[in-house]
Design a protein around this motif. Structure first.
Motif, PDB file in Angstrom:
ATOM      1  N   LEU A  29       0.939  -1.183   0.116  1.00  0.00           N
ATOM      2  CA  LEU A  29      -0.142   0.076  -0.046  1.00  0.00           C
ATOM      3  C   LEU A  29       0.787   1.467  -0.010  1.00  0.00           C
ATOM      4  O   LEU A  29       0.576   2.012  -0.753  1.00  0.00           O
ATOM      5  N   ASN A  30       2.002   1.199   1.029  1.00  0.00           N
ATOM      6  CA  ASN A  30       2.687   2.639   0.989  1.00  0.00           C
ATOM      7  C   ASN A  30       3.491   2.632  -0.337  1.00  0.00           C
ATOM      8  O   ASN A  30       3.845   4.054  -0.708  1.00  0.00           O
ATOM      9  N   GLU A  31       3.902   1.698  -1.059  1.00  0.00           N
ATOM     10  CA  GLU A  31       4.787   1.785  -1.905  1.00  0.00           C
ATOM     11  C   GLU A  31       3.859   2.366  -3.395  1.00  0.00           C
ATOM     12  O   GLU A  31       4.267   3.134  -4.307  1.00  0.00           O
ATOM     13  N   SER A  32       2.510   1.561  -3.318  1.00  0.00           N
ATOM     14  CA  SER A  32       1.586   2.100  -4.537  1.00  0.00           C
ATOM     15  C   SER A  32       1.035   3.623  -4.324  1.00  0.00           C
ATOM     16  O   SER A  32       0.605   3.866  -5.294  1.00  0.00           O
ATOM     17  N   LEU A  33       1.174   4.162  -3.087  1.00  0.00           N
ATOM     18  CA  LEU A  33       0.680   5.409  -2.757  1.00  0.00           C
ATOM     19  C   LEU A  33       1.801   6.459  -2.973  1.00  0.00           C
ATOM     20  O   LEU A  33       1.511   7.567  -2.842  1.00  0.00           O
ATOM     21  N   GLN A  34       2.841   5.952  -3.735  1.00  0.00           N
ATOM     22  CA  GLN A  34       4.003   6.884  -4.273  1.00  0.00           C
ATOM     23  C   GLN A  34       3.748   7.398  -5.316  1.00  0.00           C
ATOM     24  O   GLN A  34       3.418   6.510  -6.560  1.00  0.00           O
ATOM     25  N   TYR A  35       3.940   8.671  -5.746  1.00  0.00           N
ATOM     26  CA  TYR A  35       3.594   9.150  -7.068  1.00  0.00           C
ATOM     27  C   TYR A  35       5.026  10.036  -7.361  1.00  0.00           C
ATOM     28  O   TYR A  35       5.047  11.064  -6.614  1.00  0.00           O
ATOM     29  N   SER A  36       5.316   9.854  -8.534  1.00  0.00           N
ATOM     30  CA  SER A  36       6.486  10.481  -9.000  1.00  0.00           C
ATOM     31  C   SER A  36       6.181  11.323 -10.294  1.00  0.00           C
ATOM     32  O   SER A  36       5.788  11.002 -11.167  1.00  0.00           O
ATOM     33  N   THR A  84      -4.905  13.283 -10.890  1.00  0.00           N
ATOM     34  CA  THR A  84      -4.273  12.007 -10.979  1.00  0.00           C
ATOM     35  C   THR A  84      -4.072  11.421  -9.261  1.00  0.00           C
ATOM     36  O   THR A  84      -4.009  10.277  -9.280  1.00  0.00           O
ATOM     37  N   LEU A  85      -3.872  12.107  -8.290  1.00  0.00           N
ATOM     38  CA  LEU A  85      -3.670  11.997  -7.030  1.00  0.00           C
ATOM     39  C   LEU A  85      -5.112  11.077  -6.664  1.00  0.00           C
ATOM     40  O   LEU A  85      -4.969  10.013  -6.111  1.00  0.00           O
ATOM     41  N   LEU A  86      -6.212  11.604  -7.011  1.00  0.00           N
ATOM     42  CA  LEU A  86      -7.411  10.995  -6.796  1.00  0.00           C
ATOM     43  C   LEU A  86      -7.713   9.671  -7.523  1.00  0.00           C
ATOM     44  O   LEU A  86      -8.106   8.859  -6.777  1.00  0.00           O
ATOM     45  N   GLU A  87      -7.358   9.779  -8.492  1.00  0.00           N
ATOM     46  CA  GLU A  87      -7.604   8.343  -9.385  1.00  0.00           C
ATOM     47  C   GLU A  87      -6.451   7.301  -8.598  1.00  0.00           C
ATOM     48  O   GLU A  87      -7.089   6.340  -8.688  1.00  0.00           O
ATOM     49  N   ILE A  88      -5.265   7.750  -8.386  1.00  0.00           N
ATOM     50  CA  ILE A  88      -4.358   6.506  -7.838  1.00  0.00           C
ATOM     51  C   ILE A  88      -4.596   6.315  -6.531  1.00  0.00           C
ATOM     52  O   ILE A  88      -4.979   5.069  -6.293  1.00  0.00           O
ATOM     53  N   TYR A  89      -5.244   7.064  -5.855  1.00  0.00           N
ATOM     54  CA  TYR A  89      -5.627   6.717  -4.272  1.00  0.00           C
ATOM     55  C   TYR A  89      -6.857   5.900  -4.589  1.00  0.00           C
ATOM     56  O   TYR A  89      -7.040   5.066  -3.499  1.00  0.00           O
ATOM     57  N   ALA A  90      -7.870   6.469  -5.008  1.00  0.00           N
ATOM     58  CA  ALA A  90      -8.952   5.385  -5.303  1.00  0.00           C
ATOM     59  C   ALA A  90      -8.720   4.114  -5.856  1.00  0.00           C
ATOM     60  O   ALA A  90      -9.281   2.937  -5.099  1.00  0.00           O
ATOM     61  N   THR A  91      -8.062   3.961  -6.830  1.00  0.00           N
ATOM     62  CA  THR A  91      -7.444   2.631  -7.260  1.00  0.00           C
ATOM     63  C   THR A  91      -6.708   1.880  -6.136  1.00  0.00           C
ATOM     64  O   THR A  91      -7.148   0.721  -6.054  1.00  0.00           O
ATOM     65  N   VAL A  92      -5.882   2.253  -5.788  1.00  0.00           N
ATOM     66  CA  VAL A  92      -4.843   1.669  -4.879  1.00  0.00           C
ATOM     67  C   VAL A  92      -5.722   1.417  -3.652  1.00  0.00           C
ATOM     68  O   VAL A  92      -5.561  -0.057  -3.071  1.00  0.00           O
ATOM     69  N   THR A  93      -6.337   2.158  -3.028  1.00  0.00           N
ATOM     70  CA  THR A  93      -7.377   1.677  -1.841  1.00  0.00           C
ATOM     71  C   THR A  93      -8.348   1.013  -1.988  1.00  0.00           C
ATOM     72  O   THR A  93      -8.567  -0.176  -1.095  1.00  0.00           O
ATOM     73  N   ASN A  94      -9.023   1.064  -3.177  1.00  0.00           N
ATOM     74  CA  ASN A  94      -9.870  -0.199  -3.433  1.00  0.00           C
ATOM     75  C   ASN A  94      -9.310  -1.544  -3.552  1.00  0.00           C
ATOM     76  O   ASN A  94      -9.807  -2.488  -3.249  1.00  0.00           O
ATOM     77  N   GLU A  95      -8.032  -1.547  -4.527  1.00  0.00           N
ATOM     78  CA  GLU A  95      -7.457  -3.098  -4.273  1.00  0.00           C
ATOM     79  C   GLU A  95      -6.877  -3.398  -3.088  1.00  0.00           C
ATOM     80  O   GLU A  95      -7.086  -4.584  -2.723  1.00  0.00           O
ATOM     81  N   TYR A  96      -6.470  -2.670  -2.237  1.00  0.00           N
ATOM     82  CA  TYR A  96      -6.188  -2.954  -0.924  1.00  0.00           C
ATOM     83  C   TYR A  96      -7.337  -3.233   0.070  1.00  0.00           C
ATOM     84  O   TYR A  96      -7.093  -4.493   0.574  1.00  0.00           O
ATOM     85  N   TYR A  97      -8.326  -2.606  -0.318  1.00  0.00           N
ATOM     86  CA  TYR A  97      -9.481  -3.559   0.559  1.00  0.00           C
ATOM     87  C   TYR A  97      -9.864  -4.790   0.143  1.00  0.00           C
ATOM     88  O   TYR A  97     -10.037  -5.397   0.927  1.00  0.00           O
ATOM     89  N   VAL A  98      -9.695  -4.864  -1.118  1.00  0.00           N
ATOM     90  CA  VAL A  98     -10.058  -6.304  -1.533  1.00  0.00           C
ATOM     91  C   VAL A  98      -9.148  -7.237  -1.211  1.00  0.00           C
ATOM     92  O   VAL A  98      -9.498  -8.262  -0.885  1.00  0.00           O
ATOM     93  N   LYS A  99      -7.819  -6.973  -1.380  1.00  0.00           N
ATOM     94  CA  LYS A  99      -6.801  -7.865  -0.670  1.00  0.00           C
ATOM     95  C   LYS A  99      -6.966  -8.072   0.695  1.00  0.00           C
ATOM     96  O   LYS A  99      -6.685  -9.269   1.216  1.00  0.00           O
TER      97      LYS A  99
END
Length: 119
Positions: A29-36, A84-99
Motif C-alpha cells: 500500500l505504502n509503495e503504491s501510494l507513491q507518485y513521481s 491524478t492523485l485522486l485516481e491513484i488513491y481510489a484505485t490503490v485503496t480499493n485494491e487494498y480493501y479487496v486484498k
C-alpha cells in the motif's frame, strides 16, 4: 508431542504468518501510494489531496508543493495533479480493501503462505 501443545504451536504459527502477510500488504500500500512527477516524489495522502483541492478551489493554477523528501516542487497544473492523485488513491485503496478482505478469510498457514502471489 502433546495434541494441545501442537494446537498451540499451530495457532502461534498462524498468527505470526498473518501478521507478516498484513505487514507485506501494508508495505505494498505504502509503495503504491507513491507518485513521481514534476521531478519529485509525493506520498498520496488525504491531507495532500485536501491541500491541493484547497489551492484549486482558490483559483491557483500552479504552486510549489513540498515532496516526500522535503524538496520544493513546482506543480504547474494543480487541477491535473489533483485528478491524478485522486485516481491513484481510489484505485490503490480499493485494491487494498479487496486484498485485505481476502487475507481475512484465510484460516490456516497453508492458505496464508503464497497468498499474495496469485493476487
Amino acid at each position: 508431542m502433546d495434541i494441545r501443545l501442537e494446537a498451540a504451536f499451530d495457532v502461534i504459527k498462524y498468527q505470526q504468518t498473518l501478521i507478516n502477510q498484513r505487514d507485506l500488504l501494508e508495505a505494498w500500500l505504502n509503495e503504491s501510494l507513491q507518485y513521481s512527477n514534476y521531478g519529485g516524489t509525493f506520498k498520496i495522502t488525504p491531507q495532500l489531496m485536501v491541500f491541493v483541492k484547497l489551492l484549486v478551489d482558490n483559483h491557483y493554477q500552479a504552486s510549489v508543493i513540498i515532496d516526500e523528501y522535503n524538496t520544493p516542487i513546482l506543480v504547474e497544473n494543480l487541477q491535473e495533479f489533483l485528478e491524478t492523485l485522486l485516481e491513484i488513491y481510489a484505485t490503490v485503496t480499493n485494491e487494498y480493501y479487496v486484498k485485505f478482505q481476502e487475507l481475512r478469510k484465510k484460516r490456516n498457514v497453508k492458505d496464508l503462505v503464497g497468498w499474495g502471489e496469485e493476487s
